[in-house]
Design a protein around this motif. Structure first.
Motif, PDB file in Angstrom:
ATOM      1  N   PHE A  90       0.842  -1.184   0.000  1.00  0.00           N
ATOM      2  CA  PHE A  90       0.000   0.000   0.000  1.00  0.00           C
ATOM      3  C   PHE A  90       0.883   1.241   0.000  1.00  0.00           C
ATOM      4  CE2 PHE A  90      -2.318  -3.369   2.052  1.00  0.00           C
ATOM      5  CZ  PHE A  90      -3.596  -3.263   1.553  1.00  0.00           C
ATOM      6  N   VAL A  92       0.297   5.069   1.138  1.00  0.00           N
ATOM      7  CA  VAL A  92      -0.668   5.799   1.945  1.00  0.00           C
ATOM      8  C   VAL A  92      -0.307   7.282   1.960  1.00  0.00           C
ATOM      9  CG1 VAL A  92      -1.803   5.947   4.187  1.00  0.00           C
ATOM     10  CG2 VAL A  92      -0.904   3.741   3.399  1.00  0.00           C
ATOM     11  N   THR A 172      -4.710   8.504   8.040  1.00  0.00           N
ATOM     12  CA  THR A 172      -5.299   7.869   6.862  1.00  0.00           C
ATOM     13  C   THR A 172      -5.410   6.368   7.037  1.00  0.00           C
ATOM     14  OG1 THR A 172      -4.586   9.577   5.337  1.00  0.00           O
ATOM     15  CG2 THR A 172      -4.889   7.392   4.415  1.00  0.00           C
ATOM     16  N   ALA A 176      -8.977   5.342   6.131  1.00  0.00           N
ATOM     17  CA  ALA A 176      -9.141   4.783   4.792  1.00  0.00           C
ATOM     18  C   ALA A 176      -9.861   3.451   4.810  1.00  0.00           C
ATOM     19  CB  ALA A 176      -7.785   4.643   4.114  1.00  0.00           C
ATOM     20  N   SER A 177      -9.786   2.716   5.924  1.00  0.00           N
ATOM     21  CA  SER A 177     -10.504   1.457   5.979  1.00  0.00           C
ATOM     22  C   SER A 177     -12.001   1.679   5.940  1.00  0.00           C
ATOM     23  CB  SER A 177     -10.128   0.690   7.249  1.00  0.00           C
ATOM     24  OG  SER A 177     -10.621   1.355   8.387  1.00  0.00           O
ATOM     25  N   ALA A 180     -12.290   4.966   2.161  1.00  0.00           N
ATOM     26  CA  ALA A 180     -11.561   4.763   0.915  1.00  0.00           C
ATOM     27  C   ALA A 180     -11.735   3.338   0.417  1.00  0.00           C
ATOM     28  CB  ALA A 180     -10.076   5.082   1.116  1.00  0.00           C
ATOM     29  N   GLN A 181     -11.286   2.372   1.196  1.00  0.00           N
ATOM     30  CA  GLN A 181     -11.370   0.992   0.747  1.00  0.00           C
ATOM     31  C   GLN A 181     -12.803   0.461   0.756  1.00  0.00           C
ATOM     32  OE1 GLN A 181      -8.153  -0.245   3.589  1.00  0.00           O
ATOM     33  NE2 GLN A 181      -7.592  -1.553   1.890  1.00  0.00           N
ATOM     34  N   VAL A 342      -1.684  -0.538  -4.109  1.00  0.00           N
ATOM     35  CA  VAL A 342      -2.905   0.201  -3.846  1.00  0.00           C
ATOM     36  C   VAL A 342      -2.521   1.541  -3.237  1.00  0.00           C
ATOM     37  CG1 VAL A 342      -5.052   0.250  -2.525  1.00  0.00           C
ATOM     38  CG2 VAL A 342      -4.208  -1.914  -3.465  1.00  0.00           C
ATOM     39  N   LEU A 344      -4.035   4.692  -1.219  1.00  0.00           N
ATOM     40  CA  LEU A 344      -5.213   5.113  -0.480  1.00  0.00           C
ATOM     41  C   LEU A 344      -4.898   6.362   0.331  1.00  0.00           C
ATOM     42  CD1 LEU A 344      -4.734   3.988   2.701  1.00  0.00           C
ATOM     43  CD2 LEU A 344      -5.190   1.841   1.548  1.00  0.00           C
ATOM     44  N   TYR A 352      -9.366   5.997  -3.218  1.00  0.00           N
ATOM     45  CA  TYR A 352      -8.646   4.727  -3.374  1.00  0.00           C
ATOM     46  C   TYR A 352      -8.394   4.523  -4.857  1.00  0.00           C
ATOM     47  CZ  TYR A 352      -8.878  -0.526  -3.587  1.00  0.00           C
ATOM     48  OH  TYR A 352      -8.686  -1.856  -3.833  1.00  0.00           O
TER      49      TYR A 352
END
Length: 505
Positions: A90, A92, A172, A176-177, A180-181, A342, A344, A352
């Motif tokens: 990831f 970030v 984040t 982001a969980s 975003a995701q 990924v 994010l 994302y």
């Protein structure tokens, strides 16, 4: 010959129809009806005229997706062979320090915790605080499980009560969980998230996320539908459910009509998909499984005062479903990170992004494209933004990320925005307090069943796996009810009861 209608061709509907044909009697007639011509529901994909793939969301497959793996496997598809490992990598973007941070999570659930503590976007004190929180919370979860009472608490409040450092919720990596995701615009239920963490953590060797190696409809859902037809089922497209016929608490049939073709340039269908005049028809059925999203099903139920007064059908209006927003960008420039990565932490609504050029065979060797980006987010609060504004915002944000500086507006070859097409505007079925409104598979109407990731199950988290599970659950309950009805019809009458009745007429 008993007839069953399954409405909806997402993972829940496909799983239900396949299970009915797999385990049902040989003379069972199963018809799968879908409003569109593409299979997969909110996990569908389709192609442009020149062969590029568009997705209704960027989905991932996690290690605990056991029943989904089994579903596609029975259709002759190896899910691992048709997906690409995310490698746990990831990038970030942390808003608080305006810096890019790298995170690499190993393939095991236990290792993920240790790898997460190596994240350089948190200070040493924050990592120590998180480790102390984890040590305090895990024994409670192991001892108590995840009680349903935790659904009344948001994850933030639950974690703060157990010592989570408050400043971590500003980072984040935690935010982001949610937005975003997972496309959440607001808080998530502690019960919903912790149930998923437990499910993900039970198999320590398969924790990594995998991305589809192409369009999901072609890779996975089309073979499942082909198996349904090979088993004797019928797949009928362009059928919109508009009514439920019932009498004396028993299902009689479903009313369908042909949907009016929709102009893709229109961003919304404010009150659902209109129908073509003169196409309304009743299809009789002994039983049915409805897998529509709650807002669409609530519109059907609302037309019938009897149904709309029945809990839990009366509560469907309290549940909504995801209002997805996607942005596909085909770009000349090549990002520096060439492994599967990924990104994010980008600002809403498209927080994302993943580059599908190394994932999709049709892009991998195409020299026209340096990157085939797929941004994903939640459309809530951004419904009025036009396509150009969304593109500019997404690329401007991405250019701040290390390795993506050259992905500017001038290098865009083409782009496409995939918007929410339903009447719903917000995700609610995983927010605190939503569990009380979630229905079980069986409804008060005999012969009428529900399935989808918004139906109660042993997971209670909206995802593809939790659509497949209730689909199979509904099929099992339906077959059980049909067997009971058959036994009751074949049971011999008590001596004299029929003769007396006939003689009195």
């Amino acid at each position: 010959m008993p007839k069953v209608i399954v409405v909806g061709s997402g993972p829940a509907g496909l799983a239900a129809a396949e299970a009915l044909l797999d385990a049902g009697p040989a003379d069972l007639e199963v018809q799968l009806c879908t409003m569109g011509h593409i299979l997969g529901g909110k996990a569908c994909s389709w192609q442009t005229e020149d062969g590029r793939t568009l997705e209704h969301g960027q989905h991932v497959v996690l290690g605990f997706y056991d029943q989904m793996r089994a579903l596609v496997s029975r259709a002759g598809v190896d899910l691992d062979d048709t997906s690409v490992s995310g490698q746990g990598r990831f990038i970030v973007w942390e808003e608080r320090d305006q810096q890019t941070h790298h995170l690499h999570l190993g393939p095991s659930s236990l290792g993920t915790l240790l790898d997460g503590l190596a994240y350089d976007g948190w200070s040493a004190a924050e990592k120590a605080g998180f480790a102390a929180f984890f040590a305090r919370a895990m024994p409670e979860i192991l001892a108590r499980g995840v009680p349903e009472s935790w659904d009344d608490q948001c994850l933030t409040a639950w974690a703060l009560k157990r010592g989570m450092p408050p400043q971590l919720f500003e980072t984040t990596l935690l935010r982001a969980s949610r937005d975003a995701q997972l496309n959440w615009p607001g808080e998530i239920s502690a019960y919903s998230m912790l149930r998923t963490v437990r499910a993900a953590g039970r198999d320590y060797s398969r924790a990594e996320a995998r991305f589809p190696g192409g369009g999901m409809s072609a890779l996975w859902w089309k073979p499942v539908a082909a198996r349904i037809e090979a088993l004797g089922g019928q797949v009928t497209r362009l059928q919109k459910l508009v009514g439920i016929q019932h009498q004396d608490g028993r299902l009689l049939g479903l009313e369908f009509a042909s949907p009016l073709p929709h102009d893709p340039a229109r961003p919304y269908i404010d009150r659902g998909v209109p129908i073509l005049p003169g196409t309304l028809a009743l299809s009789s059925a002994d039983a049915a499984i409805l897998t529509l999203p709650p807002p669409a099903l609530a519109q059907v139920v609302a037309r019938d005062p009897t149904l709309s007064a029945m809990p839990p059908l009366a509560w469907l209006g309290e549940l909504t479903t995801v209002a997805p927003l996607g942005l596909h960008v085909w770009h000349k420039a090549t990002p520096r990170p060439r492994h599967q990565t990924v990104v994010l932490g980008l600002p809403q609504p498209l927080g994302y992004v993943v580059d599908n050029k190394p994932n999709y065979p049709e892009y991998r060797d195409d020299e026209r494209f340096g990157a085939c980006l797929h941004f994903v987010g939640q459309e809530t609060c951004f419904e009025e933004w036009d396509d150009q504004a969304l593109l500019d915002r997404a690329l401007t944000a991405l250019q701040r990320v290390e390795g993506y500086e050259e992905l500017d507006r001038a290098g865009v070859i083409d782009f496409a925005v995939v918007r929410n097409r339903g009447p719903h505007k917000r995700y609610w079925n995983a927010e605190p307090g939503s569990l009380a409104f979630k229905p079980k598979n069986q409804t008060p109407v005999q012969g009428l069943f529900l399935a989808g990731d918004w139906v109660r199950s042993n997971l209670d988290f909206p995802c593809m796996e939790n659509a497949v599970r209730p689909g199979r659950q509904a099929a099992e309950l339906l077959l059980r009810s049909l067997r009971r009805s058959t036994r009751q019809r074949s049971r011999p009458k008590r001596a004299g009861s029929g003769a007396v009745a006939m003689a009195g007429r």
